[in-house]
Scaffold this motif. Structure first.
Motif, short mmCIF file in Angstrom:
data_model
loop_
_atom_site.label_atom_id
_atom_site.label_comp_id
_atom_site.label_asym_id
_atom_site.label_seq_id
_atom_site.Cartn_x
_atom_site.Cartn_y
_atom_site.Cartn_z
N PRO A 190 0.80 -1.23 0.00
CA PRO A 190 0.00 0.00 0.00
C PRO A 190 0.83 1.28 0.00
CG PRO A 190 -0.13 -1.13 2.12
CD PRO A 190 0.53 -2.07 1.18
N LEU A 191 1.99 1.28 0.67
CA LEU A 191 2.78 2.51 0.71
C LEU A 191 3.53 2.76 -0.59
CD1 LEU A 191 4.16 2.59 4.37
CD2 LEU A 191 2.06 3.58 3.41
N ASP A 192 3.48 1.79 -1.55
CA ASP A 192 4.04 2.03 -2.88
C ASP A 192 3.03 2.71 -3.79
OD1 ASP A 192 6.39 0.80 -2.17
OD2 ASP A 192 5.82 -1.16 -2.98
N MET A 193 1.76 2.80 -3.36
CA MET A 193 0.71 3.37 -4.20
C MET A 193 0.67 4.89 -4.03
SD MET A 193 -0.43 0.42 -5.28
CE MET A 193 -2.04 0.65 -5.99
N ASN A 194 0.01 5.53 -4.98
CA ASN A 194 -0.14 6.99 -4.93
C ASN A 194 -1.49 7.35 -4.31
OD1 ASN A 194 2.34 7.43 -6.15
ND2 ASN A 194 1.46 7.39 -8.22
N GLY A 195 -1.57 7.25 -2.99
CA GLY A 195 -2.79 7.62 -2.30
C GLY A 195 -3.91 6.62 -2.52
N PHE A 196 -5.15 7.13 -2.52
CA PHE A 196 -6.33 6.26 -2.65
C PHE A 196 -6.37 5.61 -4.02
CE2 PHE A 196 -10.75 5.60 -3.92
CZ PHE A 196 -11.14 4.69 -2.94
N THR A 197 -6.65 4.32 -4.04
CA THR A 197 -6.70 3.56 -5.27
C THR A 197 -7.94 2.66 -5.25
OG1 THR A 197 -4.29 3.50 -5.46
CG2 THR A 197 -5.54 1.84 -6.70
N LEU A 198 -8.71 2.73 -6.32
CA LEU A 198 -9.82 1.81 -6.50
C LEU A 198 -9.91 1.49 -7.98
CD1 LEU A 198 -12.30 0.21 -5.64
CD2 LEU A 198 -13.66 2.31 -5.84
N GLN A 199 -9.75 0.22 -8.29
CA GLN A 199 -9.82 -0.20 -9.68
C GLN A 199 -10.60 -1.51 -9.74
OE1 GLN A 199 -6.34 0.29 -11.93
NE2 GLN A 199 -7.08 -0.80 -13.72
N ALA A 200 -11.48 -1.62 -10.75
CA ALA A 200 -12.30 -2.82 -10.90
C ALA A 200 -12.40 -3.16 -12.38
CB ALA A 200 -13.69 -2.59 -10.31
N SER A 201 -12.57 -4.44 -12.65
CA SER A 201 -12.76 -4.89 -14.03
C SER A 201 -13.73 -6.07 -14.04
CB SER A 201 -11.42 -5.30 -14.65
OG SER A 201 -10.92 -6.47 -14.05
N GLY A 228 1.55 9.38 4.74
CA GLY A 228 2.16 8.26 4.04
C GLY A 228 2.83 7.27 4.96
N THR A 229 2.33 7.17 6.20
CA THR A 229 2.94 6.26 7.18
C THR A 229 2.05 5.05 7.49
OG1 THR A 229 1.98 7.53 9.03
CG2 THR A 229 4.19 8.15 8.27
N LEU A 230 0.81 5.06 7.05
CA LEU A 230 -0.10 3.96 7.33
C LEU A 230 -0.91 3.68 6.08
CD1 LEU A 230 -1.32 1.99 9.44
CD2 LEU A 230 -3.01 3.79 9.96
N GLY A 231 -0.90 2.42 5.64
CA GLY A 231 -1.61 2.09 4.41
C GLY A 231 -2.21 0.70 4.46
N ALA A 232 -3.28 0.52 3.67
CA ALA A 232 -3.95 -0.78 3.55
C ALA A 232 -4.32 -1.00 2.10
CB ALA A 232 -5.19 -0.83 4.43
N LEU A 233 -4.26 -2.26 1.68
CA LEU A 233 -4.55 -2.61 0.30
C LEU A 233 -5.23 -3.98 0.28
CD1 LEU A 233 -4.03 -1.68 -2.70
CD2 LEU A 233 -2.01 -3.15 -2.63
N PHE A 234 -6.35 -4.05 -0.43
CA PHE A 234 -7.08 -5.31 -0.54
C PHE A 234 -7.45 -5.54 -1.99
CE2 PHE A 234 -11.14 -7.64 -0.71
CZ PHE A 234 -10.77 -8.80 -0.04
N THR A 306 -5.92 -10.79 -1.82
CA THR A 306 -4.71 -10.42 -1.09
C THR A 306 -5.06 -9.29 -0.13
OG1 THR A 306 -4.00 -8.73 -2.70
CG2 THR A 306 -3.22 -10.99 -3.05
N LEU A 307 -4.30 -9.21 0.95
CA LEU A 307 -4.44 -8.13 1.92
C LEU A 307 -3.04 -7.70 2.34
CD1 LEU A 307 -6.12 -6.34 3.87
CD2 LEU A 307 -5.94 -8.22 5.53
N ALA A 308 -2.79 -6.41 2.34
CA ALA A 308 -1.50 -5.89 2.77
C ALA A 308 -1.72 -4.67 3.66
CB ALA A 308 -0.63 -5.51 1.57
N LEU A 309 -1.07 -4.65 4.81
CA LEU A 309 -1.10 -3.53 5.75
C LEU A 309 0.34 -3.10 6.02
CD1 LEU A 309 -3.63 -5.02 8.34
CD2 LEU A 309 -4.16 -3.51 6.42
N GLN A 310 0.58 -1.80 6.02
CA GLN A 310 1.91 -1.27 6.33
C GLN A 310 1.78 -0.09 7.28
OE1 GLN A 310 3.50 -0.76 2.17
NE2 GLN A 310 5.22 -1.94 2.99
N TRP A 311 2.72 -0.03 8.22
CA TRP A 311 2.74 1.05 9.20
C TRP A 311 4.19 1.45 9.46
CZ3 TRP A 311 2.66 0.48 15.12
CH2 TRP A 311 2.57 1.75 15.73
#
Length: 954
Positions: A190-201, A228-234, A306-311
């Motif tokens: 998640p911390l490699d992303m540029n802020g909020f991300t939502l993509q669907a197909s 940019g110190t706390l992120g989550a990605l699903f 997948t689930l990724a959390l970074q702090w």
């Protein structure tokens, strides 16, 4: 082998001596380092960043969006890597170049794949598969539901993956175990992303042979706080599709040179027309002993996430938690008819053929069967897969000072194949008036005609019902503790060391029917085994006596246009079974016999668990400076490991065997199967060297050498031991068993590559490689005492002979954005070619290549990207390869095969794209033969898949 080992040692010594002997370095290493040019400093920073990324550290990543951008990042990572590595990078968030990971990997030089129903499944790297490669997820060893050591790449959806990295030359920091390669599947953070991300197909997939349309959908959502110190990605993905494959297969070809004469591979022809097969009427034949036509329809359903959390609680500490889950289910139905063209000694009824024609070699190429024994086998085969794969990992990266960094990583992975005897191999026998087989037409396959055609309402007899399956549970715990030190100046740029503990326990429970023929031959086996059955259920046809199967057991054919694309005549579509109705019929005859003999029960000979605990320590030293005014990077590494093997399962109680004067057991209590356990261990020390020299800013020379290993197959480590007191050798009873103490196969390998990066998305590379495998693990026979008795024991051992693999790879990636005017500047190409050669040390196998190894393979990709339009044509080709060197009639080969895939997308508006994908556009046949190209033993038609969809980001 000795020569290669000497070359590796000499290379390492020469490079080290040259580096330390340079006068400028000897005078003042620190001063020389400080006076380096700014170009060298930038190059070193890029290298450190790339190494940090490889070690799971933080690094600024190129934000990828589009074909050209993904190529740019893959080249950037490859250029700055320590070792020889090739990568595939996602075109965009949740968008991989190929839907299937195996098919994405085959675009890399040196990688070929195996297919299951037309889809890629396993990989071979430089000709090595089947346990010679190790798969990791984010650097951690990943569990597999495969019964062996291979990883099934069709279990993970490509939308969940960001990067596939294939390490072809080892580093000490990398997990050992892959003489072929280490394949690392990398997911997004998640911390490699540029802020909020939502993509669907979402897309619908149409399969040309079934006509079915099935859904495929995915989405990814992530965010981080303002600092940019706390992120989550699903991310999550769901897909379902039906794959159809039409196949022809054959077995049993006449070839006296291979030891298969008329007595074992001939066809009976009544040439004197007396209504019987007389002595001398068995003939050599191009028509094989067995022929099968099959329609496979496989519904495949995949769910993944997948689930990724970074702090980052402080500037010097990063905590990460990530997980992956994948469920992949298939039903694997196969509807088949078979023709028996020779006299089976174990069943009544001799086929009688007439009207034979012969070719110039004296082989039968055309014949006809009539009479009461004219029989066709109807088969139902199913091999379902119900699999779950998951991994959970926790990582802490701490940088207490500018020079020191520490990393701790803990992961657990598990994979299950939930098969408890769910495979079916059911055979019924039907009867027709005539069967005509004509191989004289010049077509690839023979013309086969049946009169009348098989239907669901005609008479069939029970013959064979085999239920089987192997459940697999793989559990892996992976613990790493690493540290690195980067001096401020000096020739040494990095010292990296660490400990790694990996425990893998893979167990398998095998199930099978005890007597699949229990209801064959009209009650013959039931009577033999003491089971009763009611009279009047048996019918007689010619020399056959069989139980008549009720009509409600059969289902009309559910396919048409069989083997479309072939010019030969194939049988009309045939019916299939309702297995539950068939089992109910068996139970109506004798339920005790059906449950005891047909329903699958545990097979203790195939049930065991192997546990490997590998404790490793490594150290690698990276040096950077100039060599004859050329910037270089030298990585020297050493990895040592201790492997403890514990194998548990079942076996006979051989300690109770008492032999009489004739060497036969005088008792039977030893036959009681008991739980058994064995253990073994071995140590390994694996040096490696990786040298990278900048001949100019964009031209790199790499030289790599290492000692590597691949661990024994799990089957070789099994506990089951099977004695034979009847068929003696050297006057001794024989004992076949596994050997948990057998050591890993070891190899020495070397790579030399030249890489020219002359543009952001363009490069030209060439490389040569060699792998010298010291010895293979093979069964060896030795007389030894086991539990008080002497046997001739056959068990896996490190054999006398090994092999050498040599080859070269060429790769060219070219973007035409600076070469051509608009709009043609959107084009680009990717081309690569690989040559691989193998040579066994064993003089009896000198002329045979490795099983599964294609000598030649290439990829050609043409892409276009401009004005919101993206298009891609990709063709992959591999030359013929050996399947079985000891098949019935000679070596079995698969012919050269190529496949064309395509994709096209258009950006309707910002963040909204429509797309189309197609696989197997050319619909080429996949085929093989026994020894001679005209002796076809396998042919398969997959069909084409077309997908239409839409993708949006917010």
């Amino acid at each position: 082998m000795t020569l290669l080992r000497t070359q590796v040692a000499s290379l390492a010594l020469a490079i080290s001596t040259a580096l330390w002997a340079l006068p400028s370095q000897a005078a003042d290493v620190g001063s020389a380092t400080k006076d380096k040019s700014q170009a060298q400093t930038n190059q070193k920073q890029q290298t450190e960043e790339a190494q940090s990324e490889e070690n799971g550290g933080e690094m600024e990543r190129i934000q990828v969006s589009g074909i050209r951008s993904s190529i740019k990042e893959s080249l950037f990572l490859k250029q700055n890597a320590t070792s020889v590595v090739d990568l595939v990078v996602a075109d965009d968030i949740g968008k991989f170049p190929d839907e299937n990971l195996a098919e994405a990997l085959q675009r890399i030089p040196g990688i070929t794949i195996t297919r299951n129903g037309g889809e890629g499944q396993n990989i071979l790297v430089r000709g090595l598969g089947d346990g010679y490669n190790v798969t990791t997820l984010n650097g951690r060893k990943l569990a597999s539901e495969f019964a062996g050591r291979d990883f099934n790449f069709d279990t993970i959806a490509s939308e969940l993956v960001n990067v596939l990295a294939v390490y072809k030359s080892p580093e000490a920091r990398l997990t050992e175990g892959g003489i072929g390669a280490i394949v690392d599947i990398q997911t997004r953070k998640p911390l490699d992303m540029n802020g909020f991300t939502l993509q669907a197909s979402a897309k619908g997939i149409h399969e040309s042979r079934t006509g079915d349309i099935h859904p495929h959908a995915s989405f990814i959502i992530g965010d981080q706080n303002d600092e940019g110190t706390l992120g989550a990605l699903f991310s999550a993905v769901y897909s379902k599709k039906t794959l159809r494959a039409d196949t022809y297969s054959a077995d049993g070809f006449f070839d006296e040179d291979e030891g298969w004469g008329v007595d074992s591979a001939g066809v009976p022809v009544d040439t004197n027309n007396n209504g019987a097969i007389d002595e001398g009427e068995i003939y050599a034949s191009k028509i094989p002993s067995y022929m099968y036509f099959a329609n496979a329809q496989d519904v495949r359903e995949r769910i993944g996430s997948t689930l990724a959390l970074q702090w980052r609680p402080s500037d010097d500490l990063l905590l990460s938690l990530d997980g992956l889950y994948s469920r992949y289910n298939t039903d694997g139905h196969r509807y088949q008819i078979g023709f028996v063209n020779y006299d089976e000694s174990w069943t009544p009824g001799t086929p009688l053929f007439t009207d034979a024609s012969f070719d110039e070699l004296g082989r039968v190429v055309k014949m006809k069967q009539t009479g009461d024994n004219t029989m066709v086998e109807l088969l139902n085969i199913s091999e379902p897969r119900q699999t779950d794969t998951w991994q959970l990992g926790l990582n802490a990266a701490w940088q207490p000072t500018d020079n020191w960094s520490v990393m701790a990583d803990l992961a657990y992975s598990q994979a299950d194949n939930k098969n408890k005897g769910d495979n079916r191999f059911i055979v019924a026998r039907g009867f027709v008036d005539s069967i005509g087989i004509d191989y004289s037409t010049g077509n690839t396959l023979p013309d086969v005609s049946i009169s009348p055609a098989l239907t669901a309402d005609q008479t069939y007899g029970a013959h064979y019902s085999y239920n089987s399956g192997t459940g697999v549970k793989d559990k892996i715990s992976d613990l790493k503790l690493e540290a690195s030190y980067e001096p401020d100046d000096g020739i040494i740029s990095k010292l990296h060391f660490g400990l790694n503990y990996v425990k893998q326990s893979k167990g398998q429970d095998a199930f099978r029917s005890r007597n699949p023929s229990q209801f064959s031959r009209g009650g013959y086996y039931l009577t033999r085994d003491g089971y009763d059955f009611a009279p009047g259920q048996v019918f007689t046809q010619g020399e056959f006596e069989l139980f008549r199967i009720p009509e409600n057991v059969f289902v009309p054919a559910n396919f048409d246009n069989f083997l479309e694309g072939e010019n030969s005549v194939s049988p009309d579509p045939w019916p299939s079974f309702d297995y539950d109705a068939l089992l109910a019929f068996y139970r109506s005859i004798n339920s005790e016999a059906a449950d005891a003999s047909i329903v699958a029960s545990q097979s203790k000979s195939g049930s065991y668990e192997v546990s490997e605990a590998v404790t490793s320590a490594f150290v690698q030293l990276t040096m950077e400076d100039e060599l004859w005014e050329l910037p270089y990077m030298l990585n020297l590494g050493l990895r040592g490991s201790h492997t403890q093997v514990d194998s548990s399962g079942f076996g006979y109680d051989l300690a109770k065997v008492v032999l009489d004067g004739e060497g036969q057991p005088s008792n039977n209590d030893w036959r009681q199967v008991v739980a058994t356990e064995y253990e073994g261990s071995y140590n390994s020390l694996l040096p490696s060297i990786n040298l990278r020299v900048n001949l100019q800013d964009d031209l790199l020379l790499r030289v790599s050498a290492a000692q590597t290993l691949s661990r024994p197959s799990l089957y070789a480590l099994r506990t089951w031991a099977s004695p034979d007191f009847t068929n003696r050798k050297e006057g001794l009873p024989t004992l076949s068993r596994g050997n948990p103490g057998v050591k890993a196969e070891e190899a020495y390998q070397g790579d030399v590559t030249l890489e020219w990066y002359y543009g952001d998305s363009s490069s030209l590379a060439a490389g040569v490689f060699i792998k010298d495998i010291k010895s293979f693990i093979e069964n060896d026979e030795n007389a030894m005492d086991v539990d008080g008795n002497r046997y001739l024991v056959s068990q896996p051992e490190s054999g006398q002979y090994g092999a050498k693999i040599t080859g070269y790879e060429l790769a060219w990636q070219q973007s035409f954005e600076e070469w051509l005017p608009e709009p043609m500047d959107g084009f680009g190409i990717q081309l690569n070619y690989t040559f691989v050669d193998s040579k066994y040390d064993d003089p009896e196998r000198l002329d045979l290549p490795f099983v599964g190894m294609s000598e030649n393979s290439y990829n050609a990709v043409l892409y276009y990207e401009k004005y919101g339009l993206q298009g891609r044509l990709a063709y992959n080709w591999r030359s013929k390869f050996l399947v079985d060197p000891e098949a019935w009639g000679g070596p079995a080969w698969i012919n050269a095969y190529g496949q064309l895939d395509a994709s096209l997308s258009y950006e309707l508006m910002e963040n909204l794209t429509v797309f189309m994908e197609a696989s197997n556009l050319d619909n080429n046949r996949y085929s093989g033969y026994i020894k001679r190209p005209d002796q076809v033993n396998y042919l398969e038609r997959f069909g084409t898949q077309i997908a239409l969809g839409i993708r949006g980001s917010f």
